[in-house]
Design an enzyme around this catalytic site. Structure first.
Site, PDB file in Angstrom:
ATOM      1  N   GLN A 125      12.858 -20.725   7.409  1.00 38.46           N
ATOM      2  CA  GLN A 125      14.091 -19.982   7.684  1.00 38.46           C
ATOM      3  C   GLN A 125      15.312 -20.832   7.348  1.00 38.46           C
ATOM      4  O   GLN A 125      15.592 -21.819   8.038  1.00 38.46           O
ATOM      5  CB  GLN A 125      14.113 -19.608   9.172  1.00 38.46           C
ATOM      6  CG  GLN A 125      15.358 -18.894   9.644  1.00 38.46           C
ATOM      7  CD  GLN A 125      15.298 -18.590  11.143  1.00 38.46           C
ATOM      8  OE1 GLN A 125      14.615 -19.300  11.883  1.00 38.46           O
ATOM      9  NE2 GLN A 125      15.991 -17.557  11.586  1.00 38.46           N
ATOM     10  N   SER A 128      20.624 -22.292   9.338  1.00 38.03           N
ATOM     11  CA  SER A 128      21.564 -23.311   9.822  1.00 38.03           C
ATOM     12  C   SER A 128      22.016 -24.248   8.721  1.00 38.03           C
ATOM     13  O   SER A 128      21.254 -24.601   7.821  1.00 38.03           O
ATOM     14  CB  SER A 128      20.907 -24.136  10.931  1.00 38.03           C
ATOM     15  OG  SER A 128      20.458 -23.297  11.955  1.00 38.03           O
ATOM     16  N   GLU A 243      13.111 -12.641  16.244  1.00 40.54           N
ATOM     17  CA  GLU A 243      12.772 -13.994  16.684  1.00 40.54           C
ATOM     18  C   GLU A 243      12.557 -14.035  18.194  1.00 40.54           C
ATOM     19  O   GLU A 243      11.817 -14.847  18.701  1.00 40.54           O
ATOM     20  CB  GLU A 243      13.901 -14.951  16.287  1.00 40.54           C
ATOM     21  CG  GLU A 243      13.639 -16.406  16.619  1.00 40.54           C
ATOM     22  CD  GLU A 243      14.506 -17.359  15.810  1.00 40.54           C
ATOM     23  OE1 GLU A 243      15.451 -16.890  15.160  1.00 40.54           O
ATOM     24  OE2 GLU A 243      14.219 -18.562  15.850  1.00 40.54           O
ATOM     25  N   SER A 365      21.222 -20.552  21.222  1.00 39.83           N
ATOM     26  CA  SER A 365      21.243 -21.436  22.397  1.00 39.83           C
ATOM     27  C   SER A 365      21.461 -20.627  23.677  1.00 39.83           C
ATOM     28  O   SER A 365      21.856 -19.465  23.642  1.00 39.83           O
ATOM     29  CB  SER A 365      22.372 -22.451  22.257  1.00 39.83           C
ATOM     30  OG  SER A 365      23.612 -21.790  22.383  1.00 39.83           O
TER      31      SER A 365
END
Ligand SMILES: Cc1cc2nc3c(=O)[nH]c(=O)nc-3n(C[C@H](O)[C@H](O)[C@H](O)COP(=O)(O)OP(=O)(O)OC[C@H]3O[C@@H](n4cnc5c(N)ncnc54)[C@H](O)[C@@H]3O)c2cc1C
Lengths: 382, 381
Positions: A125, A128, A243, A365
């Site tokens: 993936q 980021s 996810e 997060s």
């Protein structure tokens, strides 16, 4: 097929499959153990694929197998119960597969889904970047269109399994003048080509599962763009919903194994006699029960899919819980937990303690989950 | 190793279809009445009044809506609905902090229903005579520890006499019959029905910290009683588990209501030129509360399913839900006061009603520490 029959089938299959050459794979590759037994686990992916255990609930034409949501959870429960190896294909199956099913063209589904259900292709993936983590709309990796291809340039970071992956799903900017959510596209990029460099990053566990990925003129076919050009944000957000989806509901059994192990250790070494520790262990037990009942509720109300919001609640629950159990695991060991094997080799408690710090960072997060819950569930203003 | 780990009770297996549409109808009709007659303004009035509850509302819900017979089996004159019909009513009463004896009555009825044939005469009376019930378990010094029960039952067959003192009894000021735990001369623990109006029964109702819930001391001096549970069974435990279930269901619903009100306030109250709900420090606290409320809700739902199926995990599930739900209400209510600022500290405001209810729910039927120890023991930890 009834749920009971389904459970019996997967349980029986796992029992058999993990006694042969795969016996050694039991317990490998879990959280914080991603570095273990790659060859064997790659073979295991193919073995799962051949037996039809990848792509539950997907159309059969792509190698999927019909299964209800409850059966998918049963699958994950039994998988965890058996201590089957950590999946190299988890991003392929849990993230890219559902994304293609939701947003892909018929050609893309036919091209890529069979490679996932056969256990052949491993995906990573590429979201980021050094300057875009929680705020993914800050993505700067560029893709420039040249005829039938895009030429990709930029840097991704924290890319799990990139060193083993065959393909990467990349969120990048196709409109050079654009900012934020506009002008992004979702490309499927082959990893085995010139212009892709993968550099492992050592994690605080001393091992490495994630990487830096540099794209320097790497090529992706235009026909492998998922969704329209410039509409990659929508596709990427779809993936994030997956996810936090079904597989996490089946985690309880794995969590229970861990909790039982910590409790067993506490009884064995006398930590159980320590009232403060015992209370934390009981608290962990209660927290797990709450998660389990929450998962049942979710399932009962989910129909065929989970809403992103419910997934956020469950993500916040389990990530926080598992992180606390990690702390408890070493506290139960006491100062003995300070000694590692040669070469910083970590035991289960140490691995749990260290790796579970990632749970509340990746996949959105804790802070980001709280924002989502506050704004979308409670309707608080931005 | 432990009972619990031998049976990890997977998530998927616990998944069962939701209860009938009838339950939704019952809930809707109760909500309609309560929304009209039992808002928190009314609770404010009642809790400082002499009676502490609203007999007219009780009459409306029992005589007119027939709620006492809701889950009483049809052959005993009731409607014979699913357990969750009664638990839905308890939740709606809890969400609005309605003072009075309806929730305690329904709780005792659910417990009696779970006791089996020995409780059928009582259930028939409940419908026939529209009996309002209460449950008396705690004793001075012993609290809710059943083992330490000293109230004595003498007699045999249908004729018993009880002597002892029960404390912290909820809903008895409006009740006609109390279910009392007592020990017979052979040491066996049982559940007995005592008519409040009969001789030898003296009820003293106290003012309480939680003004929405009056508590009484019940003195029994050779009070005539009938036995409700089967001798040698675990009737007292069944009763305790149901009282805990009531506290859990009420608290989960109240926590939800309290959070909704608080979030509503954060959306309209402005400081520094913006709604305070846009401050992330507050948002995150609300999100954590929402997660806690969702968790409490889940344990409460699971408990209802357990009561419905009569699963062997009843004591465990009731203790767990009681603990989680009452702690959650306490947390949400405490945050509600803080997040409301000065207005949240006033008597006029509703926040303290939830806060006080939270504390009484936590301390009744076993303190958090005691219940947590019980959960641990029941889980084999
Ligand atoms: C083990 C591991 C595996 C990973 N695997 C992958 C992968 O395979 N592919 C991939 O693309 N990414 C992966 N990631 C990256 C992960 O998704 C990001 O680390 C995460 O999204 C956080 O971004 P960041 O690291 O840039 O932190 P930042 O976004 O800089 O956040 C730093 C801190 O600020 C907080 N914060 C940020 N924004 C806000 C806000 N608006 N409000 C409140 N707090 C805020 C965060 O919660 C955090 O505490 C992985 C991460 C880890 C730890």
């Amino acid at each position: 097929m009834s749920d009971e029959q389904f459970r019996a089938e997967i349980r029986g299959w796992l029992h058999e499959a993990l006694t042969g050459p795969f016996a050694e794979a039991v317990g490998t590759g879990g959280e914080g153990r991603e570095h273990e037994a790659h060859e064997l686990r790659r073979e295991w992916e193919r073995h799962l694929g051949r037996a039809g255990w990848i792509g539950l609930g997907w159309p059969t034409e792509y190698g999927g197998r019909p299964a209800t949501l409850a059966q998918q959870v049963i699958y994950h429960e039994e998988y965890a119960r058996a201590g089957a190896p950590g999946r190299l294909g988890h991003m392929s199956e849990q993230l890219l597969g559902p994304t293609l099913l939701a947003f892909g063209t018929p050609e893309q589904k036919a091209r890529f889904l069979p490679g996932i259900t056969s256990g052949e292709d491993i995906w990573c993936q590429g979201y980021s970047e050094p300057d875009a983590g929680s705020d993914l709309a800050g993505v700067r990796t560029r893709a420039e269109r040249r005829g039938d291809s895009y030429v990709v340039t930029g840097q991704k970071v924290w890319t799990s399994l990139a060193h083993l992956a065959d393909w990467c799903f990349v969120l990048c900017r196709t409109d050079p003048g654009s900012t934020r959510h506009a002008g992004l596209s979702y490309l499927l990029v082959p990893m085995h080509q010139p212009g892709v460099t993968v550099r492992p990053i050592t994690q605080l566990t001393g091992t490495s599962e994630f990487n830096e990925v540099f794209f320097d003129g790497a090529v992706a076919a235009v026909e492998h763009r998922v969704g329209a050009e410039g509409e990659g944000w929508k596709v990427a957000m779809g993936t994030l919903g997956f996810e936090r989806g079904v597989s996490t509901l089946g985690q309880q059994i794995g969590f229970r194994r861990r909790l039982d192990a910590v409790i067993a250790r506490a009884r064995e070494n006398g930590a159980w006699q320590e009232p403060a520790l015992r209370d934390r262990l009981v608290e962990a037990y209660i927290g797990l029960e709450v998660m389990r009942h929450s998962a049942v509720r979710l399932l009962a109300s989910a129909g065929e899919g989970l809403s992103g919001l419910e997934a956020s609640i469950s993500k916040l629950q389990w990530a926080t819980w598992n992180r606390s159990l990690g702390e408890l695991a070493v506290d139960v060991e006491g100062a003995g937990a300070l000694l590692t094997g040669p070469g910083y080799e970590l035991d289960d408690a140490q691995t749990h303690f260290l790796f579970s710090r990632a749970n509340t960072i990746y996949g959105g997060s804790n802070e980001i989950q709280r924002n989502i819950i506050a704004e979308r569930l409670l309707g608080l203003p931005r | 190793m432990t009972e619990a780990s031998a049976d990890p009770r997977p998530v998927a297996e616990a998944l069962r279809p939701e209860a009938a549409e009838e339950v939704a109808q019952v809930r809707a009709s109760v909500v309609e009445v309560l929304d009209e007659q039992a808002d928190l303004r009314r609770t404010h009035e009642l809790m400082v009044g002499a009676q502490g509850h609203d007999p007219r509302l009780h009459e409306l819900l029992t005589a007119e809506l027939g709620l006492l017979g809701l889950v009483v089996p049809e052959h005993l004159g009731g409607l014979g609905l699913d357990v969750s019909a009664a638990t839905a009513v308890i939740e709606e009463l809890g969400a609005r902090l309605v003072p009075g004896a309806l929730a305690t009555s329904l709780t005792a009825i659910l417990a009696a229903r779970a006791l089996g044939p020995s409780a059928e005469p009582l259930l028939a009376r409940v419908v026939d005579e529209q009996l309002t019930l209460a449950s008396a378990l705690a004793e001075d010094g012993a609290g809710w520890d059943l083992e330490q029960t000293v109230t004595r039952a003498t007699g045999a067959g249908d004729e018993w006499a009880l002597t002892g003192t029960k404390t912290l009894v909820a809903g008895v000021e409006a009740a006609r019959v109390v279910l009392v735990t007592a020990r017979d001369t052979c040491g066996g623990l049982g559940v007995y029905a005592v008519d409040v109006a009969a001789g030898g029964v003296d009820v003293r109702t106290h003012m309480t910290l939680d003004q929405t819930r009056r508590l009484s001391t019940v003195h029994l001096r050779q009070a005539a009683a009938t036995r409700v549970d089967a001798p040698g069974g675990e009737g007292a435990r069944v009763l305790l588990d149901h009282v805990r279930a009531m506290l859990a269901l009420e608290s989960a619903a109240a926590a939800r209501a309290c959070l909704d009100r608080t979030v509503g306030y954060l959306k309209v109250r402005e400081q520094f030129g913006r709604p305070i709900g846009s401050f992330q420090a507050l948002k995150h606290r609300c999100a954590d509360l929402a997660v806690a409320v969702a968790g409490a809700r889940a344990t409460a739902d699971h408990l209802v399913a357990t009561l419905r199926t009569g699963a062997a995990t009843r004591s465990h599930d009731a203790a767990l839900a009681k603990l989680v739900c009452t702690d959650t209400l306490m947390t949400v209510a405490a945050e509600a006061i803080q997040l409301h600022g000065g207005i949240g500290f006033t008597f006029e405001h509703d926040a303290h009603l939830f806060f006080k209810r939270g504390k009484s729910a936590q301390l009744l039927a076993g303190s958090p520490a005691a219940v947590r120890a019980e959960v641990a023991a029941l889980a084999g930890l």
